[in-house]
Design a protein around this motif. Structure first.
Motif, short mmCIF file in Angstrom:
data_model
loop_
_atom_site.label_atom_id
_atom_site.label_comp_id
_atom_site.label_asym_id
_atom_site.label_seq_id
_atom_site.Cartn_x
_atom_site.Cartn_y
_atom_site.Cartn_z
N UNK A 27 -6.53 12.28 -12.80
CA UNK A 27 -7.88 12.46 -13.42
C UNK A 27 -7.68 12.87 -14.74
N UNK A 28 -6.22 13.23 -14.92
CA UNK A 28 -6.25 13.66 -16.52
C UNK A 28 -6.23 12.37 -17.45
N UNK A 29 -6.87 11.97 -18.28
CA UNK A 29 -6.83 11.10 -19.22
C UNK A 29 -5.58 11.39 -20.08
N UNK A 43 -11.56 5.65 -6.58
CA UNK A 43 -11.45 4.58 -7.66
C UNK A 43 -10.04 3.84 -7.41
N UNK A 87 -9.59 -0.23 -6.38
CA UNK A 87 -9.06 -0.98 -7.43
C UNK A 87 -7.87 -2.01 -6.49
N UNK A 134 -8.95 -4.62 -4.51
CA UNK A 134 -9.21 -6.15 -5.19
C UNK A 134 -7.99 -6.61 -5.90
N UNK A 135 -6.95 -5.97 -6.17
CA UNK A 135 -5.84 -6.62 -6.92
C UNK A 135 -4.64 -6.31 -6.19
N UNK A 136 -3.48 -6.81 -6.64
CA UNK A 136 -2.32 -6.55 -5.89
C UNK A 136 -1.30 -6.00 -6.90
N UNK A 172 -1.53 11.05 -8.77
CA UNK A 172 -1.71 12.77 -8.78
C UNK A 172 -2.05 13.02 -7.67
N UNK A 175 -3.92 16.54 -7.15
CA UNK A 175 -5.18 17.29 -7.46
C UNK A 175 -6.17 16.34 -8.52
N UNK A 176 -7.34 15.70 -7.53
CA UNK A 176 -8.13 14.99 -8.31
C UNK A 176 -9.48 15.17 -7.55
N UNK A 177 -10.65 15.11 -8.41
CA UNK A 177 -11.86 15.33 -7.83
C UNK A 177 -12.31 14.03 -6.70
#
Lengths: 703, 119, 162
Positions: free
Chosen positions: B8-10, B35, B39, B42-44, B51, B53-55
């Motif tokens: 979640x950290x860009x 997310x 993804x 849909x993809x390989x 990470x 800790x993410x929302x």
């Protein structure tokens, strides 16, 4: 910009957002909403701040954030209660984190003991509430190794080559495979340490009827030789699968171990034997499976599927600015084209005219859309204010509460950037001069906590930002006296209450004798006003003695393009923002009078409106006969009107606002410049500024 | 080689992107576990870095979901962990994580860990 | 004359010695003045300017320079020798002063001089017309006296202030 700088920039951007979020979350928590979502969110935010800080080596920040994070972790796991003390500690620490980040950003070091008190409290709270387990500083667990030291008699020369090495007995469990670890890769890693000899231990492999495809039956024994091989390095290879396998690492004593291995091997059935036993198709074993999968992977071309759920994209502000500028130029060009149309052409080329009208509408729409891209919620500016108010309350030892409304109101980004200083200044003013001390407030029957209310809303073609306080209001007597002392106002001049209030914006004016540390600094409200004017806005003050003060900022929705009326004064082109114009009157028909003070006023519909002759004011020659001149009746802020006398009115058009201060300086009465249709520069009349211009009130305007 | 990074950290995503693409990887990014799952479906990919800790969906949940779907048994998942969170790291492994990388990460170390778990 | 862009980069690379200066010289009547070429951004023909109210007589007004508003200073007036009556043959030299761009109105640009820093002599004190304050130094070139302009001083005090 080097990569590192770019990452840092991204990090600082992210920090600002996180800090804003933290502020919001804590406000909600303070008001009683202590849901676990919020607790997790604040934890994650500090965790992210810490993470980046670690990557860039911001030691002070990491140190502080780490303890803060630990506390928040305990809080979200219900080990520490989020009581008033803790909340206050967190809010304060938030502010400190912001300071650390800011220091890191500018490359400064804060004092070593900055935040020491808070940090110590974190640590003590955690200690008080921890039940014995503590993650911090735990050393890496050593593997449980069945290690029996074997004495090797170095002096004895054993017949045949003795190799010193290590024997690894490795039996993976199901979990090892389930976590996508692969013994083959582990073996490969061992092979990089030294020479290896691998023997498969297959005595657990059942006969095929009992063979489960996902069953785990294989084990290996690996001998590793070479200087680089030692227990530690071998252990490290297996660090990821610790617990998911049986692992024995022992030192090889030459021949002995080899014999052992041979024996074991003899007992195990060979895989070939097993395979031969059953004629039917063998369901693919794991190894084969992975082989086929690999083949599949290389054969298949991964389809480029669009990633779902992306609702926003990040764009460089530069790119947006370029688009905005181009749209601005487009507006000018389109305006120019329309201007070129005289009546004759309009009649002859009706299609062309219609086309241009469509072009005008489309351009307008494009302009609105583009400006909307740059529009941002005022939240980002508002979010700095609670902290400011907290600090002011502290410094002045007053009790002040800040309320904010309408933070999601959107304004053009460039306007927002210009907003921070004026807002800060006005809030400081409220806190310093407006809100009274606790004793005074109680004595006057007011609640001991003063309130400053900051709101943003859209009103017509402008954004209104209002700063209100329930303080003492403006001390009109003192303001008027000071104004008279400084010569801003004539001795006998009579001013209305409102005019007196707005005197605080007069140049060089300061209501405080000594420059107060907070709102003084030699920067007065006049600078606030000029900053606001610079961006095409206006400020109005209203005050109620004993009750409070309200300052209303009116800002244009978009900075770039303005609808104006083009006029001529003294042969020079000037433009007046259309939004300020009420009506135009022919001079010959205008009813002028004179106030007892000598100031010239226009009488219109029972109202007396101050008037100003631009030619006189701007010291330009009078090119047109008075009777042929025009009066442009303007209005600022709904109540204040001003009648501006010009030579002639050319027409309406849209222009792009350009700064005069960029290469020159601010001129009183001029709000900025614009590029006219013919490429020349037109000056934008600062209606608000002229309205407050003292010369308007004096005798200077002789008819 | 394709790698999916979930964080979640860009700042972290962008640093990972930089290191990995310089090393020749094709990088995809996700901001949370949900997310990441989208993804992934849909993809390989050859390897995933996530990470904890993410929302929306944290790393542990994400790994559990990936493993339980039955389709990704041999997809290595590396956990981004901090020095002091052994507990989370073990939880991640128990959920089916393959290995871990300590952050802040050393770029060379990152690549070497990836090489350890991928063919 | 078309707008002439000065490419400063190539000029700078030609300056081999640290001690030399390249100047652009221009004339006001019989007098010659100059500025360092590194400050010059553009040279254009005079094409009018919008007057600015409440400014001193040497502030000619502002022009549109590719979308930016740039003030023009009448150099002759700045030296107190009356206002220029500019025609299309007069020239505006656009220069950077600090972070701003300003233009100065001159009669004509004469040439480019390369001199050494030692050739710049201080301005004699006795100058009563106040010129001295506006110059950084004087150079003698081909038996001509060329004043080296102090840009900051030229553009200061532009507003009519009491």
């Amino acid at each position: 910009m080097s990569d590192l700088d770019e990452f840092k920039a991204t990090y600082f951007d992210e920090c600002s957002e996180l800090l804003i979020e933290l502020e919001e979350q804590f406000v909600a928590i303070e008001e009683g909403d202590k849901s676990s979502d919020r607790m997790n969110a604040v934890f994650r935010a500090i965790h992210s701040v810490k993470g980046g800080a670690g990557a860039f080596g911001f030691a002070g920040l990491v140190g502080f954030a780490h303890e803060f994070e630990t506390l928040l972790d305990y809080v979200r796991n219900d080990k520490i209660e989020m009581n008033e003390e803790v909340i206050t500690l967190c809010i304060r620490s938030n502010d400190l984190i912001a300071d650390f980040v800011e220091a890191a950003k500018v490359g400064e070091e804060l004092d070593e003991d900055y935040g020491a008190k808070e940090k110590a409290r974190f640590i003590s709270l955690v200690k008080e509430n921890s039940d014995g387990e503590n993650d911090d500083g735990e050393p890496m667990e050593e593997f449980d190794i069945d290690f029996t030291p074997v004495m090797v008699n170095v002096e004895e020369d054993v017949a045949g080559a003795t190799k010193d090495g290590w024997l690894v007995k490795f039996t993976p469990h199901r979990e090892l495979y389930a976590s996508a670890n692969d013994p083959l890769l582990l073996l490969r890693e061992l092979a990089e340490i030294g020479e290896i000899e691998v023997k498969a231990v297959l005595n657990n492999v059942p006969t095929l009827p009992d063979f489960e495809p996902f069953g785990v039956y294989c084990a290996w024994e690996i001998s590793i030789f070479g200087e680089a091989a030692n227990e530690k390095i071998i252990t490290e290879v297996f660090e990821f699968v610790d617990g998911d396998c049986d692992l024995e690492i022992s030192q090889i004593v030459a021949q002995e171990s080899e014999e052992l291995l041979d024996e074991e091997l003899e007992d195990a059935p060979s895989f070939a034997d097993l395979a031969a036993a059953i004629p039917v198709d063998v369901p693919a074993t794991k190894k084969e499976k992975s082989a086929t999968k690999k083949a599949d992977n290389s054969a298949k071309k991964p389809a480029k599927a669009p990633v779902a759920g992306v609702q926003s994209i990040r764009v460089d502000l530069d790119k947006v600015d370029r688009v905005v500028n181009m749209v601005g130029e487009l507006v000018i060009t389109q305006s120019m084209l329309t201007q070129q149309m005289d009546d004759h052409l309009k009649h002859q080329y009706q299609e062309l005219v219609r086309g241009l009208e469509v072009l005008a509408t489309t351009t307008r729409g494009l302009q609105d859309s583009v400006m909307a891209i740059r529009a941002q919620p005022v939240k980002s500016v508002f979010s700095r204010m609670p902290r400011l108010v907290r600090e002011l309350a502290n410094k002045t030892e007053k009790k002040i509460k800040l309320e904010t409304v309408g933070e999601n109101t959107e304004i053009d980004k460039t306007v927002i950037e210009q907003l921070s200083d004026p807002l800060t200044h006005m809030i400081r003013n409220s806190a310093d001069h407006g809100i009274e001390s606790v004793e005074t407030r109680i004595a006057n029957g007011k609640p001991e906590t003063g309130t400053i209310r900051l709101s943003a809303e859209q009103a017509g073609g402008s954004i209104l930002i209002i700063i209100e306080d329930d303080g003492a209001g403006i001390n009109r007597e003192r303001v008027l006296q000071l104004a008279r002392d400084k010569g801003v106002v004539g001795e006998d001049q009579q001013l209305s209450d409102e005019q007196i209030d707005n005197l605080i914006f007069a140049p060089g004016f300061s209501t405080v004798e000594e420059v107060s540390d907070l709102s003084g600094r030699g920067v007065g409200m006049d600078v606030v006003l000029s900053n606001i004017n610079k961006i095409g806005g206006s400020v109005l003050v209203k005050s109620w003695p004993g009750k409070g003060t309200r300052m209303t900022l009116r800002l244009p929705l978009t900075l770039a393009v303005l609808d104006v009326m083009l006029v001529k004064v003294g042969g020079c082109p000037y433009v007046i923002p259309l939004s300020s114009i009420v009506e135009t009157i022919q001079n010959s028909r205008a009813d002028f009078g004179q106030l007892p003070t000598g100031a010239k006023v226009l009488q219109v519909r029972g109202e007396y409106v101050h008037s100003i002759d631009l030619a006189t004011r701007f010291e330009l020659p009078n090119e047109v006969d008075n009777k042929d001149r025009f009066v442009v009746l303007c209005e600022t802020d709904g109540t204040n009107k001003l009648a501006i006398i010009v030579d002639s009115i050319i027409g309406q058009q849209q222009v792009v606002i350009k700064s005069l201060e960029e290469n020159f300086e601010r001129i009183e009465g001029i709000a900025g410049g614009t590029i006219l249709g013919d490429g020349s520069v037109g000056l934008i009349v600062d209606v608000q500024g002229l309205r407050n211009d003292p010369s308007v009130h004096r005798k200077a305007n002789a008819a | 080689m394709r790698i999916l990074t979930v964080d979640d950290s860009r700042t972290m995503l962008s640093m990972l992107q930089h290191t990995l693409s310089s090393a020749g990887f094709e990088v995809s990014q996700a901001e949370d576990g949900q997310q990441g799952l989208d993804i992934l479906s849909k993809e390989e990919f050859d390897v995933v870095i996530t990470d904890i800790n993410m929302p929306v969906m944290d790393g542990i949940e994400f790994i559990k979901n990936v493993r339980s779907s039955g389709k990704y048994q041999s997809l290595p998942i590396l956990i981004l962990t901090t020095e002091s969170s052994r507990e989370k790291r073990d939880q991640g492994r128990a959920a089916g994580g393959t290995g871990w990388i300590v952050k802040p990460f050393d770029p060379e170390k990152l690549i070497s860990v990836i090489n350890r778990v991928v063919h | 004359m078309e707008a002439l862009h000065i490419n400063n980069d190539s000029n700078e690379s030609e300056i081999a010695e640290a001690n030399s200066l390249q100047l652009i010289a221009f004339s006001i009547g019989e007098e010659t003045y100059s500025v360092e070429i590194t400050t010059v951004r553009e040279i254009r023909a005079w094409n009018g300017a919008t007057p600015l109210p409440n400014t001193r007589e040497f502030v000619r007004g502002v022009i549109n320079l590719r979308g930016t508003i740039v003030p023009i200073f009448d150099l002759r007036a700045r030296f107190g020798e009356g206002q220029t009556s500019p025609t299309k043959t007069h020239v505006v030299v656009v220069m950077s002063v600090g972070e701003k761009f300003v233009g100065i109105l001159v009669d004509a640009v004469s040439d480019i001089l390369t001199i050494s820093k030692d050739d710049v002599h201080p301005v004699p004190e006795s100058n009563s017309s106040g010129d001295g304050e506006l110059l950084r130094g004087i150079i003698t070139h081909n038996s001509r006296m060329v004043g080296l302009i102090d840009l900051q001083a030229i553009v200061a005090g532009a507003k009519l202030e009491d």
